[in-house]
Design an enzyme around this catalytic site. Structure first.
Site, PDB file in Angstrom:
ATOM      1  N   SER A 139      11.434   2.444  -8.131  1.00 51.61           N
ATOM      2  CA  SER A 139      11.134   2.765  -9.533  1.00 51.61           C
ATOM      3  C   SER A 139      12.448   2.997 -10.272  1.00 51.61           C
ATOM      4  CB  SER A 139      10.310   4.060  -9.583  1.00 51.61           C
ATOM      5  OG  SER A 139      10.188   4.524 -10.914  1.00 51.61           O
ATOM      6  N   TYR A 152       7.327  12.700  -6.674  1.00 51.20           N
ATOM      7  CA  TYR A 152       7.314  11.244  -6.842  1.00 51.20           C
ATOM      8  C   TYR A 152       8.740  10.705  -6.962  1.00 51.20           C
ATOM      9  CZ  TYR A 152       6.735   6.685  -9.035  1.00 51.20           C
ATOM     10  OH  TYR A 152       6.818   5.344  -9.320  1.00 51.20           O
TER      11      TYR A 152
HETATM   12  N1  LIG Z   1       3.392   1.417 -13.353  1.00 51.02           N
HETATM   13  C1  LIG Z   1       4.588   1.946 -13.480  1.00 51.02           C
HETATM   14  O1  LIG Z   1       4.989   2.381 -14.568  1.00 51.02           O
HETATM   15  C2  LIG Z   1       5.505   2.014 -12.283  1.00 51.02           C
HETATM   16  C3  LIG Z   1       6.868   2.267 -12.521  1.00 51.02           C
HETATM   17  C4  LIG Z   1       7.730   2.345 -11.448  1.00 51.02           C
HETATM   18  C5  LIG Z   1       7.250   2.160 -10.159  1.00 51.02           C
HETATM   19  N2  LIG Z   1       5.931   1.925  -9.955  1.00 51.02           N
HETATM   20  C6  LIG Z   1       5.489   1.749  -8.573  1.00 51.02           C
HETATM   21  O2  LIG Z   1       4.773   0.558  -8.428  1.00 51.02           O
HETATM   22  C7  LIG Z   1       3.839   0.671  -7.360  1.00 51.02           C
HETATM   23  C8  LIG Z   1       2.477   0.205  -7.835  1.00 51.02           C
HETATM   24  O3  LIG Z   1       2.049   1.039  -8.891  1.00 51.02           O
HETATM   25  P1  LIG Z   1       1.068   0.535 -10.051  1.00 51.02           P
HETATM   26  O4  LIG Z   1       1.715   0.805 -11.317  1.00 51.02           O
HETATM   27  O5  LIG Z   1       0.586  -0.819  -9.763  1.00 51.02           O
HETATM   28  O6  LIG Z   1      -0.096   1.618  -9.886  1.00 51.02           O
HETATM   29  P2  LIG Z   1      -1.660   1.467  -9.653  1.00 51.02           P
HETATM   30  O7  LIG Z   1      -2.251   0.459 -10.560  1.00 51.02           O
HETATM   31  O8  LIG Z   1      -2.180   2.858  -9.653  1.00 51.02           O
HETATM   32  O9  LIG Z   1      -1.754   0.857  -8.169  1.00 51.02           O
HETATM   33  C9  LIG Z   1      -1.484   1.624  -7.040  1.00 51.02           C
HETATM   34  C10 LIG Z   1      -1.978   0.865  -5.831  1.00 51.02           C
HETATM   35  O10 LIG Z   1      -1.653   1.642  -4.671  1.00 51.02           O
HETATM   36  C11 LIG Z   1      -2.819   1.780  -3.874  1.00 51.02           C
HETATM   37  N3  LIG Z   1      -2.742   3.037  -3.146  1.00 51.02           N
HETATM   38  C12 LIG Z   1      -2.548   4.295  -3.616  1.00 51.02           C
HETATM   39  N4  LIG Z   1      -2.515   5.172  -2.600  1.00 51.02           N
HETATM   40  C13 LIG Z   1      -2.687   4.449  -1.457  1.00 51.02           C
HETATM   41  C14 LIG Z   1      -2.739   4.781  -0.083  1.00 51.02           C
HETATM   42  N5  LIG Z   1      -2.631   6.051   0.355  1.00 51.02           N
HETATM   43  N6  LIG Z   1      -2.908   3.788   0.815  1.00 51.02           N
HETATM   44  C15 LIG Z   1      -3.016   2.504   0.403  1.00 51.02           C
HETATM   45  N7  LIG Z   1      -3.003   2.123  -0.879  1.00 51.02           N
HETATM   46  C16 LIG Z   1      -2.831   3.098  -1.797  1.00 51.02           C
HETATM   47  C17 LIG Z   1      -3.989   1.720  -4.850  1.00 51.02           C
HETATM   48  O11 LIG Z   1      -5.126   1.249  -4.174  1.00 51.02           O
HETATM   49  P3  LIG Z   1      -6.535   2.043  -4.051  1.00 51.02           P
HETATM   50  O12 LIG Z   1      -6.618   3.001  -5.195  1.00 51.02           O
HETATM   51  O13 LIG Z   1      -7.547   0.953  -4.096  1.00 51.02           O
HETATM   52  O14 LIG Z   1      -6.436   2.709  -2.719  1.00 51.02           O
HETATM   53  C18 LIG Z   1      -3.491   0.666  -5.833  1.00 51.02           C
HETATM   54  O15 LIG Z   1      -3.777  -0.617  -5.351  1.00 51.02           O
HETATM   55  C19 LIG Z   1       3.874   2.131  -6.925  1.00 51.02           C
HETATM   56  O16 LIG Z   1       4.676   2.285  -5.778  1.00 51.02           O
HETATM   57  C20 LIG Z   1       4.527   2.833  -8.103  1.00 51.02           C
HETATM   58  O17 LIG Z   1       5.215   3.996  -7.725  1.00 51.02           O
HETATM   59  C21 LIG Z   1       5.048   1.851 -10.976  1.00 51.02           C
END
Ligand SMILES: NC(=O)c1ccc[n+]([C@@H]2O[C@H](COP(=O)([O-])OP(=O)(O)OC[C@H]3O[C@@H](n4cnc5c(N)ncnc54)[C@H](OP(=O)(O)O)[C@@H]3O)[C@@H](O)[C@H]2O)c1
Length: 262
Positions: A139, A152
């Protein structure tokens, strides 16, 4: 590495970045496997992403990762790309010391211990492939913390550091190690966060396109959107935090907690 005809495992592919990466990689004729915590959400993805393979795996549970490894490698002996994407980000008031320890651990298990265990588990499989890749999704907040999400940000900073070491240790292997550091992106992750101005969020499909292009070009660090600027701030002002967060902290948890953050 060519981003077609690979066999790719993406953790957390039921929504957001994982889902968009899965869609991009399917379009480029890769075999794509995703994970999530519930069969219900995975079933919904199978209906919208034709050809995707799904496995239930809560990566905060070490036994679930062992099971995932056994099942996936049996069904997909050519697996050559692991994208460690799944993650959660909780707002926490560190002044509240009554929170159960399991609550604090959950985020560390999901964002840090889980990905490290996944790499440890899949490494022999990846080493057997002619060309392989590990992509760790960190991130922009790995470089400058947002105090509202303290654990986080710590897990992402740790994954950033771990990825650098992993890259050096795998230098003489067939495995390329990539860090993909998203900026604030328009996914469920930021849903319901009033402080996030949707105009400042990167479109998730654009994010996925830029990321896959970066992988194809052989980049070791892919920092789409605002992420390089955040990293630069972190380098120029090592003690910087997103100070706007103090006001948010105050609004959510009271004035005292914000003062103690200063
Ligand atoms: N969106 C942002 O602004 C942002 C910025 C920087 C970094 N990131 C990083 O990008 C990655 C994806 O985030 P996103 O934005 O796509 O969020 P998201 O839409 O909430 O997706 C998160 C994904 O992780 C899965 N997940 C959560 N806990 C889990 C667990 N214990 N075991 C297996 N799967 C799990 C969820 O699946 P289920 O709910 O179906 O289990 C979902 O598919 C994360 O690592 C996040 O930290 C996001």
């Amino acid at each position: 590495m060519k981003m077609s005809q690979n066999t790719v495992l993406i953790t957390g592919g039921t929504s957001g970045i994982g889902y968009a990466l899965a869609a991009q990689l399917l379009k480029r004729r890769n075999t794509v496997i995703i994970t999530g915590r519930t069969e219900e959400r995975l079933t919904a993805v199978r209906q919208s992403l034709s050809g995707v393979h799904t496995y239930v795996c809560d990566q905060s549970d070490p036994a679930a990762i062992v099971r995932l490894y056994a099942e996936v490698t049996r069904a997909f002996p050519d697996l050559n790309v692991l994208i460690n994407n799944a993650g959660i980000g909780l707002k926490l008031n560190l002044n509240d010391t009554t929170r159960p320890l399991e609550d604090l651990e959950k985020e560390i298990r999901t964002n840090l211990i889980g990905p490290i265990q996944l790499i440890n588990q899949f490494l022999p499989q990846l080493k057997r492939q002619k060309a392989a890749m590990i992509v760790n999704v960190t991130s922009g907040l790995a470089f400058v913390p947002l105090p509202l999400k303290p654990i986080y940000c710590a897990t992402k900073a740790a994954m950033h550091s771990y990825t650098q070491s992993l890259r050096v240790q795998l230098k003489h292997s067939s495995i390329k190690v990539v860090e993909l550091a998203p900026p604030a992106t328009n996914t469920d992750f930021n849903k319901g966060q009033e402080e996030m101005n949707s105009a400042s969020l990167m479109d998730v499909n654009k994010f996925a396109r830029v990321s896959v292009r970066g992988l194809e070009r052989g980049r070791e660090e892919i920092l789409p959107g605002m992420s390089p600027i955040i990293r630069l701030i972190g380098r120029l002002r090592p003690h910087a935090t997103f100070r706007r967060a103090e006001a948010e902290q105050m609004a959510v948890h009271g004035e005292d907690s914000a003062k103690r953050l200063q």
